[in-house]
Write an enzyme that holds these catalytic residues in place. Structure first.
Site, mmCIF file in Angstrom:
data_model
loop_
_atom_site.group_PDB
_atom_site.id
_atom_site.type_symbol
_atom_site.label_atom_id
_atom_site.label_comp_id
_atom_site.label_asym_id
_atom_site.label_seq_id
_atom_site.Cartn_x
_atom_site.Cartn_y
_atom_site.Cartn_z
ATOM 1 N N ARG A 21 81.270 67.848 46.691
ATOM 2 C CA ARG A 21 81.653 67.294 45.376
ATOM 3 C C ARG A 21 83.069 67.741 45.014
ATOM 4 O O ARG A 21 83.666 68.564 45.720
ATOM 5 C CB ARG A 21 80.661 67.671 44.286
ATOM 6 C CG ARG A 21 80.441 69.140 44.074
ATOM 7 C CD ARG A 21 79.310 69.343 43.040
ATOM 8 N NE ARG A 21 78.681 70.637 43.168
ATOM 9 C CZ ARG A 21 79.101 71.749 42.590
ATOM 10 N NH1 ARG A 21 80.169 71.746 41.819
ATOM 11 N NH2 ARG A 21 78.463 72.889 42.781
ATOM 12 N N ILE A 23 86.933 68.361 44.325
ATOM 13 C CA ILE A 23 88.163 68.265 45.126
ATOM 14 C C ILE A 23 87.840 68.214 46.624
ATOM 15 O O ILE A 23 88.430 67.432 47.378
ATOM 16 C CB ILE A 23 89.087 69.465 44.801
ATOM 17 C CG1 ILE A 23 89.555 69.394 43.338
ATOM 18 C CG2 ILE A 23 90.287 69.505 45.750
ATOM 19 C CD1 ILE A 23 90.312 70.640 42.865
ATOM 20 N N ASP A 68 76.729 79.307 52.978
ATOM 21 C CA ASP A 68 77.311 80.016 51.836
ATOM 22 C C ASP A 68 78.545 80.734 52.391
ATOM 23 O O ASP A 68 78.425 81.566 53.292
ATOM 24 C CB ASP A 68 76.282 81.020 51.296
ATOM 25 C CG ASP A 68 76.792 81.768 50.082
ATOM 26 O OD1 ASP A 68 78.020 81.980 49.975
ATOM 27 O OD2 ASP A 68 75.973 82.163 49.246
ATOM 28 N N VAL A 69 79.719 80.413 51.859
ATOM 29 C CA VAL A 69 80.952 80.944 52.463
ATOM 30 C C VAL A 69 81.087 82.465 52.315
ATOM 31 O O VAL A 69 81.935 83.070 52.973
ATOM 32 C CB VAL A 69 82.224 80.256 51.904
ATOM 33 C CG1 VAL A 69 82.282 78.794 52.288
ATOM 34 C CG2 VAL A 69 82.358 80.448 50.400
ATOM 35 N N ASN A 95 88.001 75.298 50.635
ATOM 36 C CA ASN A 95 88.022 74.742 49.272
ATOM 37 C C ASN A 95 86.922 75.304 48.375
ATOM 38 O O ASN A 95 87.079 75.352 47.157
ATOM 39 C CB ASN A 95 87.885 73.208 49.389
ATOM 40 C CG ASN A 95 87.429 72.568 48.102
ATOM 41 O OD1 ASN A 95 88.224 72.324 47.187
ATOM 42 N ND2 ASN A 95 86.121 72.311 47.989
ATOM 43 N N TYR A 162 89.322 85.271 38.381
ATOM 44 C CA TYR A 162 89.639 83.997 39.039
ATOM 45 C C TYR A 162 91.115 83.957 39.435
ATOM 46 O O TYR A 162 91.461 83.664 40.583
ATOM 47 C CB TYR A 162 89.291 82.834 38.101
ATOM 48 C CG TYR A 162 89.513 81.462 38.702
ATOM 49 C CD1 TYR A 162 88.555 80.882 39.515
ATOM 50 C CD2 TYR A 162 90.686 80.750 38.463
ATOM 51 C CE1 TYR A 162 88.760 79.623 40.074
ATOM 52 C CE2 TYR A 162 90.904 79.500 39.009
ATOM 53 C CZ TYR A 162 89.934 78.937 39.814
ATOM 54 O OH TYR A 162 90.152 77.691 40.372
#
Ligand code: NDP
Length: 255
Positions: A21, A23, A68-69, A95, A162
């Site tokens: 989903r 970007i 899961d990265v 991403n 973030y």
């Protein structure tokens, strides 16, 4: 080679993390339209199945891998599956990411760690695992999705973890670009401004002034406006680019 041929991804294999989903989905679509076989990696298999259906309509090979990265074993399994099914990996788009607003005085350690394990460690681990294969093969392009939040401090919301993680992603990009430049592996990043997706709460009335009206172009981006930039970085169109952080923000960071 014609100028448009330099953007062709025919015969290439690309992985887009978080490609189901937002970007990532638009980037996967763009790379597939340019001819690349595509693997998307994310956690929500139902959402991934929808995205894969659309990619397959483009006539390219497309698979989804549940990963899961933040988990090294799952990333290793992802690379094995993609290599076995589609072939050696030419492009990795890091991403996948999460975001939340947080006050520095009250943020709990486990929330800090959750964000860093996905937004920074995930980029590091995937780059290392795929990078080993790319360096061995003498070719590859890695594209990290950073953010303007790694360049400036956003307002009015606070979300320091973030921004700190995204700033680190930008420097990770430069560090790996230098280390792998002689091996034929290029590493670049994109730093988008506000893009209308689930991560950016673009509907909040309180933020609209800062997030939209203060942008010189006076609007949010769409994911489809980020995809062509990723295609340039993925393809031979950017053959002399490495270590760059491309800002795509409608002018937000100019003021
Ligand atoms: P979305 O929330 O729309 O999509 C996030 C994607 O990441 C989903 O596909 C999700 O899939 C995946 N994901 C999240 N956590 C994990 C994980 N642990 N393992 C694997 N996949 C995961 O976000 P955007 O499309 O807006 O954001 C994409 C990237 O762009 C992020 O890195 C974000 O920080 C960055 N960015 C976004 C901006 C914006 O304004 N939207 C601005 C600047 C940068 P699933 O949940 O199925 O795992």
């Amino acid at each position: 080679m014609s100028i448009l041929d330099r953007f062709s991804m025919r015969g290439k294999v690309s992985i887009v993390t978080g490609g189901n989903r937002g970007i990532g989905r638009a980037i996967a679509q763009g790379l597939a339209e340019a001819g690349s076989a595509i693997a998307i990696a994310a956690r929500d298999e139902e959402q991934s199945a929808i995205a894969i259906g659309e990619l397959q309509k483009l006539g390219v090979e497309a698979i989804s891998v549940k990963a899961d990265v933040s988990n090294r074993e799952e990333l290793e399994a992802m690379v094995n599956t993609v290599t076995r099914t589609l072939g050696p990996i030419d492009v990795l788009v890091n991403n996948a990411g999460i975001g939340f607003h947080a006050n520095a005085l009250t943020l709990e350690d486990d929330e800090w760690q959750r964000l860093f394990s996905i937004n920074l460690d995930g980029v590091w681990k995937a780059s290392q695992i795929v990078g080993r294969q790319m360096v061995k093969n003498g070719r590859g392009s890695i594209i990290n999705i950073g953010s303007i939040s790694g360049l400036i401090v956003n307002r009015p919301q606070w979300h320091s973890p973030y921004g700190i993680a995204k700033a680190a992603v930008h420097h990770l990009t430069r560090s790996l670009a230098a280390e792998w430049a002689q091996s034929g592996v290029r590493v670049n990043a994109i730093a988008p401004g506000y893009v209308k997706t689930e991560i950016a709460s673009t509907e909040y009335e309180d933020y609209r002034h800062y997030w939209r009206d203060e942008v010189p172009m006076q609007r949010y981006a769409t994911p489809e406006e980020i995809a062509p930039v990723a295609l340039m970085l993925a393809s031979d169109a950017s053959s002399f680019m490495t270590g760059s952080v491309l800002v795509v923000d409608g002018g937000y960071t100019l003021w």
